[in-house]
Design a protein around this motif. Structure first.
Motif, PDB file in Angstrom:
ATOM      1  N   PRO A 200       0.812  -1.218   0.000  1.00 26.31           N
ATOM      2  CA  PRO A 200       0.000   0.000   0.000  1.00 26.31           C
ATOM      3  C   PRO A 200       0.846   1.268   0.000  1.00 26.31           C
ATOM      4  N   GLY A 362      -2.106   2.892  -1.766  1.00 30.26           N
ATOM      5  CA  GLY A 362      -3.087   2.637  -0.718  1.00 30.26           C
ATOM      6  C   GLY A 362      -4.095   1.571  -1.069  1.00 30.26           C
ATOM      7  N   PRO A 365     -10.893  -0.167  -0.899  1.00 26.04           N
ATOM      8  CA  PRO A 365     -11.604  -0.917   0.141  1.00 26.04           C
ATOM      9  C   PRO A 365     -12.630  -1.890  -0.448  1.00 26.04           C
ATOM     10  N   ALA A 426      -3.732   8.948   0.710  1.00 22.93           N
ATOM     11  CA  ALA A 426      -4.543   7.768   0.413  1.00 22.93           C
ATOM     12  C   ALA A 426      -5.686   7.717   1.418  1.00 22.93           C
ATOM     13  N   SER A 427      -6.579   6.749   1.244  1.00 25.59           N
ATOM     14  CA  SER A 427      -7.747   6.634   2.124  1.00 25.59           C
ATOM     15  C   SER A 427      -7.973   5.185   2.501  1.00 25.59           C
ATOM     16  N   GLU A 428      -8.645   5.004   3.635  1.00 26.23           N
ATOM     17  CA  GLU A 428      -9.000   3.655   4.054  1.00 26.23           C
ATOM     18  C   GLU A 428     -10.302   3.689   4.846  1.00 26.23           C
ATOM     19  N   ALA A 440     -14.331   7.520   3.338  1.00 26.57           N
ATOM     20  CA  ALA A 440     -13.231   6.860   4.032  1.00 26.57           C
ATOM     21  C   ALA A 440     -12.317   7.894   4.646  1.00 26.57           C
ATOM     22  N   SER A 442      -8.975   9.812   5.366  1.00 31.68           N
ATOM     23  CA  SER A 442      -7.858  10.150   4.482  1.00 31.68           C
ATOM     24  C   SER A 442      -6.629  10.474   5.321  1.00 31.68           C
ATOM     25  N   SER A 809     -10.644  -2.695   4.349  1.00 29.89           N
ATOM     26  CA  SER A 809     -10.618  -1.231   4.291  1.00 29.89           C
ATOM     27  C   SER A 809      -9.534  -0.654   3.394  1.00 29.89           C
ATOM     28  N   TRP A 810      -8.553  -1.441   2.952  1.00 28.62           N
ATOM     29  CA  TRP A 810      -7.488  -0.897   2.099  1.00 28.62           C
ATOM     30  C   TRP A 810      -6.696  -2.035   1.458  1.00 28.62           C
TER      31      TRP A 810
END
Length: 828
Positions: A200, A362, A365, A426-428, A440, A442, A809-810
Motif C-alpha cells: 500500500p 493505498g 476498500p 490515500a484513504s481507508e 473513508a 484520508s 478497508s485498504w
C-alpha cells in the motif's frame, strides 16, 4: 508432522510425475538427438568447404563449427579462398582459411570470435589455446534472438542450466524485448514461480516458493542488500534497458551471499560493450499515453578492438488506468571494456535512473464483510499532488584475468545510492451495504529516504584433472555494506474521501505540519555489514556422475537506531546484532542419463538475521535458520538451444519471528514483542521450458505447484494451515513466439497466458481472489533488414481481477485492464 507425504498428497503425486517425466525424457532422447543439429567435435574432423569468396567460406565454416564469427565486410571484400578439405581440428581449420588473408582471429567468448586486420609482425593466428566450441549459446543473451541461455553466472563461473542443480529462470534480452518488459516488476511478474504482492506504500513484494525475498539481489554476481526494509517494498527502481538478462534462482541462496531465506536470489547482468559495432533504436506508444524511446549503441573504440564501449539511454512517459496516476522514467548507462593484455580485461560502467511520478497508492476498500464492492478499476483515492521522486546512481567495475585456459580470477565491485522523496495521500475505510455515498478516512505521508549499498566479490575459478577426469574448483570471498537514513511521518487529513466519487483536490498539507501532527512516523538509521568466504568443488566421480560440495562462512553485523511513533506509543531502538562464523553448506549430485538428460539432488542451508525484532525481555531475536531440498531432472536439446526442467522442492524455516500483538517492546522495530518459535514448510513442484522448441518457435514458461504450511506459531489455532495465503497453489506462466515461413516469413506471431488458482488474505475475515487467467499476444512484421514493427496486446479478454488482495478497508489493487502497445525497432 508426517515424515513422508501420504499416497494421496499433492507432493506424492508430484513425485510420481517427476519419475514419469524422467522416464519420458530418457525415452525421447534418441528422437530428439535425430532432430538436433549435429554438434561440432573440438577434436579433428572432416571439412569439405568449396572454394569461393572468402566471406562465403567463412560463413560456411562458422555454421559447421558452431561459432559466431564477426568481421568488417570491407576486410573480406574482393577476397577469395581456396576452400577447406581434409581432417583438421577446428582451430587449425580456421588458421588455414585465414592464411595469407592478412586477418587474425580474436576470441570474444566461449563460441564468439572477431576477425581483425593482422597487425605488423604477427604471422600466427591469435587463437590462444582455447578450442572452438560447438554450436552453443553463451551466457550473453543480447543479439541471440533466443528465449534461453547457454550459461548462467549467478553461482560464479559459467555453467549451463543443466549443470546447475537448482531451479533457475533466465529472462533473456529477446524475451524482455518481445514482452515490453521495462521494470523489475515486469520481470518478476513474468517469471515462473514468482508471486508479486503490491504494497500500500508503493512497489511490490516478491515471493518465491512461499517465502518473501529479502535483499537477495546481485549485480553481475556481486551481492547487495537492496530491497531490505525498503520503502517501495522489494521493487526498487530498476530500468531493464541497462541489462542483458535477469537470472532468478529459486530456493536457498546462502552460498551466494550468506544471509537469506529459502526464497531465492535475483542476478541483474548488465549489458557489456560489444566487439562488433551495433546500434538499436526502439520507439513505442501505447494505451494510457504510454510512450517510450530506447537507444543503445556499442562497439570497438580503437582499430585493434582492445577498447570497447557501450551506451544506452531510455525515456518513458506513461499514464495509468487509475485516475491521476502517471510516471516518467529516465535511464542513462555507459560502460567500457579495456583489454589490458590478451589475458586481462578491465570493465567499468555507470548508470543513472530517475523516476518522477504521481502515484496512486493505498489500494481500494471492500464491503465490511470482505465482499468485492465492484468499484471501477480507474478508482483512485489519492490526490493530484501525490509525488514520488527517486534517483539512483550506480557504479560498476570488474577485472578478469586468465592465468591460462583453465584458471581465471575475477574481482568485481558495485556501488549504488538511491534517494527518494515521497509525499502522497490515500484513504481507508470499509463500505457499508445500502450506503449510497460511502466515505473513508484520508491520510497523508511524507518520506525522505537515503540508501547506499556497496558490494565486492572476488573469486578464482579453475579446472584440473585427476584420475583421468576433469574437475572444477571455485574459491572466493565477498562482502556488502548497506546503510539507510530514513525519515517518515503520516498524519490524518481533516476531510473524508468519497469512495464512489473521489475528490483529487484536497488541500495539500505543508511539509512542516507532518512531524507535529503525525500519528505514525519517525527516523531509522541502519547499517548492515556482511562478508564471507566460499568454496565450491565440482568433482567428476565418473563420466556420468558429478558431485558438487560447497560451503560459505559468513560474518554479519547490524546496527539499527530508530525512534518511531506508532498509534500513540514511541518506540526507541538502538539494537546491535553480530553473527560470527555462520556456516551455510551446499551439496548436490548430478547424474547424466544420456547426452541430453540429467537428474540431480541438492541440499542447501539458510540463515536470516532478525535483529530488528526484540523479545519480551528486550533481547534481539536469533537468526532464522532452515533447510532446502531439491530433486529434479533437466534436459538440454538442440545444442543447448532448448532447456527443460522438472523439480520437486521442500524447504523448512525455523526460529521465524512471530508477532505478539498484545505486547509492547520499545526496542523492537514496530513496537511489538516477538518470539522466535515460528516454523513453516513449503513444498511443491516446478516445471519449466525455455528456448527453441521447434524451428522458428521460441518458448518460455513454467508451471509451479506450491503448498505452504505453518508447523509452529504463536497462535496455535493457525498451526496446520497455510503459512502464506498470498501464494496461489497453482501458477502458470507461458509465452511463445513463432516466425512464419514462406511467403509470410516477414511475419511473427506470439501469444501467452498468465494463470493462477485462488489466493486470499485473512485479517479477522477472509478476503479471496478466485483463480484467473489473462491472455496476451503479439504480431510483428519485419519491414526490411533494419526495421521491425510490432503490436502487443495484454489482458486481451479484459479480465477484471485483483492482482493483490488486501483488507476490507485498504490494499486491494486491480490488475491492468486490456491495453495495447505498438513499437518500431531498428537494428543498425
Amino acid at each position: 508432522m508426517q515424515a513422508f507425504p501420504s499416497p494421496s498428497s499433492p507432493l506424492k503425486r508430484a513425485v510420481q510425475a517427476t519419475l514419469l517425466g524422467a522416464c519420458l525424457s530418457y525415452a525421447i532422447a534418441p528422437v530428439a538427438a535425430l532432430a538436433e543439429t549435429p554438434s561440432s567435435d573440438v577434436q579433428a574432423r572432416d571439412w569439405n568447404i568449396a572454394a569461393g569468396a572468402l566471406a562465403d567460406t567463412l560463413d560456411q565454416f562458422a555454421r559447421q563449427a558452431g561459432i559466431s564469427l564477426s568481421y568488417d565486410a570491407t576486410s573480406v571484400a574482393g577476397k577469395t579462398s581456396p576452400g577447406l578439405k581434409g581432417r583438421l581440428a577446428p582451430e587449425q581449420a580456421l588458421e588455414q582459411l585465414l592464411r595469407g588473408q592478412s586477418l587474425q582471429a580474436q576470441r570474444q567468448g566461449n563460441s564468439t570470435w572477431l576477425l581483425l586486420p593482422q597487425v605488423a609482425d604477427t604471422s600466427a593466428l591469435n587463437l590462444g589455446a582455447t578450442l572452438i566450441s560447438g554450436e552453443r549459446l553463451g551466457a550473453t543473451t543480447d543479439g541471440t534472438g533466443s528465449y534461453t541461455t547457454g550459461a548462467v553466472t549467478i553461482g560464479k563461473g559459467e555453467h549451463s542450466l543443466r549443470e546447475t542443480p537448482q531451479s533457475v529462470s533466465v529472462m533473456t534480452r529477446q524475451f524482455m524485448d518481445d514482452q515490453n518488459v521495462t521494470t523489475i516488476d515486469d520481470v518478476m511478474e513474468r517469471t515462473p514461480g514468482i508471486t508479486t504482492y503490491e504494497s500500500p506504500m508503493g512497489g511490490k513484494y516478491f515471493y518465491s516458493r512461499g517465502f518473501k525475498m529479502l535483499g537477495q539481489y546481485q549485480y553481475d554476481g556481486v551481492p547487495l542488500d537492496m530491497g531490505k526494509d525498503y520503502v517501495q517494498a522489494d521493487s526498487f527502481t530498476a530500468n531493464m534497458a541497462i541489462y542483458d538478462r535477469v537470472e532468478v534462482l529459486k530456493g536457498a541462496a546462502g552460498m551466494l551471499k550468506g544471509a537469506g531465506t529459502a526464497s531465492g536470489a535475483v542476478n541483474f547482468v548488465r549489458k557489456r560493450p560489444q566487439a562488433k559495432p551495433t546500434t538499436s533504436l526502439s520507439l513505442s506508444a501505447g494505451t494510457w499515453d504510454n510512450y517510450r524511446t530506447d537507444f543503445d549503441t556499442g562497439g570497438p573504440l580503437n582499430d585493434s578492438g582492445t577498447l570497447r564501449g557501450r551506451a544506452a539511454v531510455s525515456q518513458q512517459n506513461r499514464g495509468s488506468y487509475m485516475d491521476i496516476a502517471k510516471r516518467q522514467d529516465q535511464a542513462f548507462y555507459g560502460a567500457l571494456d579495456f583489454d589490458l593484455s590478451p589475458d586481462t580485461t578491465l570493465g567499468v560502467g555507470a548508470s543513472y535512473e530517475d523516476v518522477d511520478a504521481t502515484p496512486c497508492w493505498g489500494g481500494l476498500p471492500r464491503y465490511a464483510d470482505g465482499k468485492n464492492a465492484n468499484l471501477s478499476r480507474s478508482t483512485c483515492l489519492g490526490q493530484s499532488w501525490n509525488d514520488w521522486q527517486s534517483r539512483r546512481t550506480t557504479f560498476f567495475a570488474d577485472v578478469t584475468h586468465h592465468f591460462n585456459d583453465d584458471w581465471k580470477i575475477k574481482v568485481a565491485a558495485v556501488h549504488s545510492r538511491n534517494l527518494q522523496d515521497t509525499k502522497y495521500a490515500a484513504s481507508e475505510g470499509t463500505i457499508a451495504y445500502g450506503n449510497p455515498a460511502p466515505t473513508a478516512n484520508s491520510y497523508a505521508a511524507l518520506m525522505d529516504y537515503n540508501h547506499k549499498d556497496f558490494g565486492l566479490d572476488a573469486y578464482v575459478d579453475g579446472k584440473f584433472e585427476a584420475f583421468g577426469l576433469e574437475h572444477e574448483l571455485i574459491l572466493g570471498a565477498n562482502g556488502s555494506r548497506g546503510t539507510q537514513d530514513d525519515v517518515y511521518a503520516i498524519q490524518n487529513l481533516p476531510k473524508r474521501q468519497s469512495i464512489y466519487q473521489p475528490d483529487h483536490h484536497f488541500p495539500e498539507p505543508a511539509n512542516n505540519t507532518f512531524w507535529p501532527n503525525m500519528y505514525r512516523g519517525g527516523t531509522v538509521k541502519e547499517t548492515a555489514t556482511q562478508y564471507g568466504t566460499y568454496a565450491t568443488l565440482r568433482l567428476r566421480l565418473a563420466e556420468p556422475l558429478m558431485f558438487i560440495v560447497g560451503s560459505r562462512v559468513s560474518w554479519y553485523e547490524n546496527r539499527r537506531q530508530s525512534n518511531n511513533l506508532a498509534w500513540g506509543e514511541w518506540a526507541v531502538q538502538d539494537a546491535r546484532t553480530k553473527e560470527t562464523g555462520e556456516v551455510t553448506p551446499f551439496a548436490a549430485l548430478i547424474y547424466d542419463l544420456n547426452e541430453h538428460v540429467s537428474v540431480y539432488a541438492s541440499y542447501a542451508d539458510i540463515f536470516q538475521p532478525q535483529s530488528s525484532y526484540a523479545t519480551a525481555d528486550g533481547a534481539a531475536l536469533k537468526p532464522k535458520i532452515g533447510d532446502n531440498y531439491e530433486l529434479g531432472i533437466k534436459g538440454e536439446w538442440f545444442d543447448g538451444r532448448l532447456n527443460s526442467s522438472l523439480a520437486l522442492f521442500r524447504a523448512i524455516e525455523k526460529n521465524g519471528a512471530e508477532t505478539d500483538f498484545l505486547s509492547f517492546c520499545p526496542t523492537s522495530a514496530d513496537g511489538y514483542c516477538y518470539t522466535d518459535k515460528g516454523k513453516v514448510r513449503a513444498q511443491g513442484v516446478e516445471a519449466e521450458i525455455s528456448g527453441e522448441l521447434l524451428e522458428r518457435l521460441q518458448l518460455f514458461g513454467g508451471y509451479t505447484y506450491t503448498q505452504t504450511k505453518s508447523l509452529k506459531n504463536i497462535d496455535s489455532t493457525i498451526e496446520g494451515g497455510s503459512s502464506n495465503t498470498y501464494v496461489p497453489r497453482h501458477m502458470l506462466r507461458l509465452w511463445g513466439d513463432y516466425q512464419l515461413d514462406g511467403a509470410l516469413s516477414k511475419w511473427s506471431v506470439g501469444t501467452g497466458v498468465n494463470a493462477q488458482s485462488s489466493n486470499y488474505r485473512v485479517q479477522t475475515i477472509k478476503l479471496e481472489q478466485a483463480g484467473y487467467a489473462t491472455w496476451n499476444a503479439r504480431v510483428a512484421y519485419r519491414i526490411d533488414d533494419t526495421w521491425t514493427v510490432a503490436l502487443n496486446g495484454n489482458n486481451l479478454f479484459d479480465k477484471n481481477y485483483y492482482n493483490t488482495v488486501g483488507t476490507a478497508s485498504w490494499g486491494n489493487f486491480y490488475g491492468e485492464p486490456r491495453n495495447f502497445t505498438v513499437s518500431l525497432k531498428g537494428n543498425f
